[in-house]
Design an enzyme around this catalytic site. Structure first.
Site, mmCIF file in Angstrom:
data_model
loop_
_atom_site.group_PDB
_atom_site.id
_atom_site.type_symbol
_atom_site.label_atom_id
_atom_site.label_comp_id
_atom_site.label_asym_id
_atom_site.label_seq_id
_atom_site.Cartn_x
_atom_site.Cartn_y
_atom_site.Cartn_z
ATOM 1 N N SER A 1 -31.072 -30.872 -16.687
ATOM 2 C CA SER A 1 -31.748 -29.590 -16.921
ATOM 3 C C SER A 1 -30.681 -28.519 -17.081
ATOM 4 O O SER A 1 -29.529 -28.718 -16.661
ATOM 5 C CB SER A 1 -32.610 -29.275 -15.689
ATOM 6 O OG SER A 1 -33.075 -27.947 -15.721
ATOM 7 N N TYR B 1 -34.481 -29.280 -6.473
ATOM 8 C CA TYR B 1 -34.453 -29.586 -7.906
ATOM 9 C C TYR B 1 -33.040 -29.382 -8.463
ATOM 10 O O TYR B 1 -32.511 -30.222 -9.189
ATOM 11 C CB TYR B 1 -35.457 -28.669 -8.622
ATOM 12 C CG TYR B 1 -35.648 -28.949 -10.091
ATOM 13 C CD1 TYR B 1 -36.563 -29.907 -10.525
ATOM 14 C CD2 TYR B 1 -34.922 -28.250 -11.061
ATOM 15 C CE1 TYR B 1 -36.756 -30.151 -11.882
ATOM 16 C CE2 TYR B 1 -35.111 -28.485 -12.411
ATOM 17 C CZ TYR B 1 -36.030 -29.436 -12.818
ATOM 18 O OH TYR B 1 -36.208 -29.688 -14.160
HETATM 19 P P1 NAD Z 1 -44.178 -33.738 -16.599
HETATM 20 O O1 NAD Z 1 -44.794 -33.354 -15.300
HETATM 21 O O2 NAD Z 1 -44.951 -33.553 -17.850
HETATM 22 O O3 NAD Z 1 -43.648 -35.214 -16.554
HETATM 23 C C1 NAD Z 1 -43.085 -35.782 -15.411
HETATM 24 C C2 NAD Z 1 -43.241 -37.272 -15.499
HETATM 25 O O4 NAD Z 1 -42.715 -37.863 -14.314
HETATM 26 C C3 NAD Z 1 -44.720 -37.690 -15.594
HETATM 27 O O5 NAD Z 1 -44.852 -38.759 -16.500
HETATM 28 C C4 NAD Z 1 -45.031 -38.125 -14.182
HETATM 29 O O6 NAD Z 1 -46.078 -39.071 -14.138
HETATM 30 C C5 NAD Z 1 -43.695 -38.742 -13.800
HETATM 31 N N1 NAD Z 1 -43.543 -38.891 -12.359
HETATM 32 C C6 NAD Z 1 -43.667 -37.951 -11.389
HETATM 33 N N2 NAD Z 1 -43.515 -38.512 -10.174
HETATM 34 C C7 NAD Z 1 -43.289 -39.826 -10.378
HETATM 35 C C8 NAD Z 1 -43.086 -40.940 -9.518
HETATM 36 N N3 NAD Z 1 -43.078 -40.820 -8.185
HETATM 37 N N4 NAD Z 1 -42.888 -42.155 -10.085
HETATM 38 C C9 NAD Z 1 -42.919 -42.318 -11.426
HETATM 39 N N5 NAD Z 1 -43.121 -41.311 -12.291
HETATM 40 C C10 NAD Z 1 -43.300 -40.073 -11.768
HETATM 41 O O7 NAD Z 1 -42.805 -32.909 -16.668
HETATM 42 P P2 NAD Z 1 -41.719 -32.727 -17.827
HETATM 43 O O8 NAD Z 1 -41.557 -31.265 -17.998
HETATM 44 O O9 NAD Z 1 -42.007 -33.588 -18.987
HETATM 45 O O10 NAD Z 1 -40.419 -33.231 -17.069
HETATM 46 C C11 NAD Z 1 -39.742 -34.433 -17.410
HETATM 47 C C12 NAD Z 1 -38.301 -34.316 -16.971
HETATM 48 O O11 NAD Z 1 -37.665 -33.255 -17.694
HETATM 49 C C13 NAD Z 1 -38.125 -33.992 -15.494
HETATM 50 O O12 NAD Z 1 -37.021 -34.706 -14.973
HETATM 51 C C14 NAD Z 1 -37.832 -32.504 -15.512
HETATM 52 O O13 NAD Z 1 -37.103 -32.101 -14.393
HETATM 53 C C15 NAD Z 1 -37.016 -32.395 -16.790
HETATM 54 N N6 NAD Z 1 -36.948 -31.042 -17.326
HETATM 55 C C16 NAD Z 1 -38.071 -30.396 -17.730
HETATM 56 C C17 NAD Z 1 -37.954 -29.111 -18.247
HETATM 57 C C18 NAD Z 1 -39.156 -28.347 -18.715
HETATM 58 O O14 NAD Z 1 -39.022 -27.149 -18.999
HETATM 59 N N7 NAD Z 1 -40.308 -28.957 -18.868
HETATM 60 C C19 NAD Z 1 -36.704 -28.495 -18.327
HETATM 61 C C20 NAD Z 1 -35.587 -29.195 -17.906
HETATM 62 C C21 NAD Z 1 -35.710 -30.478 -17.421
#
Ligand code: NAD
Length: 257
Positions: free
Chosen positions: A139, A152
């Site tokens: 991130s 985080y």
């Molecule tokens: P999201 O909530 O849409 O997706 C998260 C995914 O992780 C989902 O598929 C969920 O089912 C899965 N998950 C959660 N807990 C779990 C567990 N215990 N076991 C297995 N799977 C699990 O969120 P997102 O925004 O798509 O985030 C995905 C990644 O990207 C994360 O690591 C997040 O930190 C990172 N990220 C997101 C952003 C953003 O702005 N959305 C920015 C930087 C980094």
């Protein structure tokens, strides 16, 4: 560029960025293993639809990545893992002195430790195949900090460290390991934060998005899951054979500030 014949395991991929990466890797020809901690009809339908849309094999494997055995079991059950995308992640916001210990432990387990466990099982498979790609989703918060997101930010910085170590341990092999550092991407994880931010700042949706959420994203636009997926495809391509142990920001200029 084709990833035909390769199998990609993407953790946390029934939603958001993980699903976006799955679509782009499938479009490039890779077979896909989708994962989350649920095991619903919707999860399996998602796999069937993805297979149909891109003409590749797609399986859905349930594993709760907060549990080391299940994280390791995911890769073992996949049986083959040419491309590993460590994407699963959750968020919790509170000041450090009020941060619940169980939330700290859960975030470190899912956002950081699971990537160690999946990598540990995937590397022997990649070595046997004499090729491998590991893409860790960190991130902008893996390179910078903000208040109230201690677990985080610690986990996302940790992922960058794990990425560098994995890259050094595989440097002489045809295996690379890199981290993508997205800024804000409009996914369910981010969407869920908008009502609270609107309440906290007494602002409407558009104002809170522009002035609060995208305050540090100079482009004033969310990154998209397709852009993150495309970056993952690039890292899996031959163009990226000599790119290892690094971070690629997809953050509209956040880390240039
Ligand atoms: P999201 O909530 O849409 O997706 C998260 C995914 O992780 C989902 O598929 C969920 O089912 C899965 N998950 C959660 N807990 C779990 C567990 N215990 N076991 C297995 N799977 C699990 O969120 P997102 O925004 O798509 O985030 C995905 C990644 O990207 C994360 O690591 C997040 O930190 C990172 N990220 C997101 C952003 C953003 O702005 N959305 C920015 C930087 C980094």
């Amino acid at each position: 560029m084709s990833l035909s014949g390769k199998t990609a395991v993407i953790t946390g991929s029934n939603s958001g960025i993980g699903l976006g990466i799955a679509h782009e890797l499938a479009k490039a020809g890779a077979d896909i293993v989708l994962n989350s901690f649920t095991d619903s009809d919707d999860d399996h339908k998602l796999a069937a639809d993805l297979a149909k849309q891109h003409g590749v094999k797609v399986r859905y494997i349930k594993a709760d990545l907060s549990k080391p055995d299940e994280a390791r079991g995911l890769i073992a059950q996949a049986g083959v893992c040419d491309i590993l995308v460590n994407n699963a992640g959750i968020q919790f916001v509170a000041p450090i002195d009020k941060f619940p210990t169980e939330k700290w432990d859960q975030i470190i387990a899912i956002n950081l430790s699971s990537a160690f466990h999946t990598t540990a099982v995937a590397l022997p498979m990649m070595r046997k195949a004499k090729w491998g790609r590991i893409v860790n989703i960190s991130s902008a918060h893996g390179l910078t900090a903000s208040p109230f997101k201690a677990a985080y930010i610690a986990a996302k910085h940790g992922i960058v460290g794990l990425t560098k170590t994995t890259a050094l341990e595989t440097a002489e092999e045809a295996i690379t390991c890199n981290a993508i550092c997205p800024g804000y991407v409009l996914t369910p994880l981010v969407e869920a934060q908008i009502p609270d931010q609107m309440k906290a700042h007494n602002m409407d949706r558009e104002t809170v998005i522009r002035e609060v959420m995208l305050d540090r994203q100079p482009s004033k636009q969310f990154a998209t899951v397709e852009q993150i997926g495309g970056t993952a495809v690039f890292l899996c391509s031959a163009y990226a054979d000599q790119i290892t142990g690094t971070t690629i920001s997809v953050d509209g200029g956040w880390t240039a500030l």
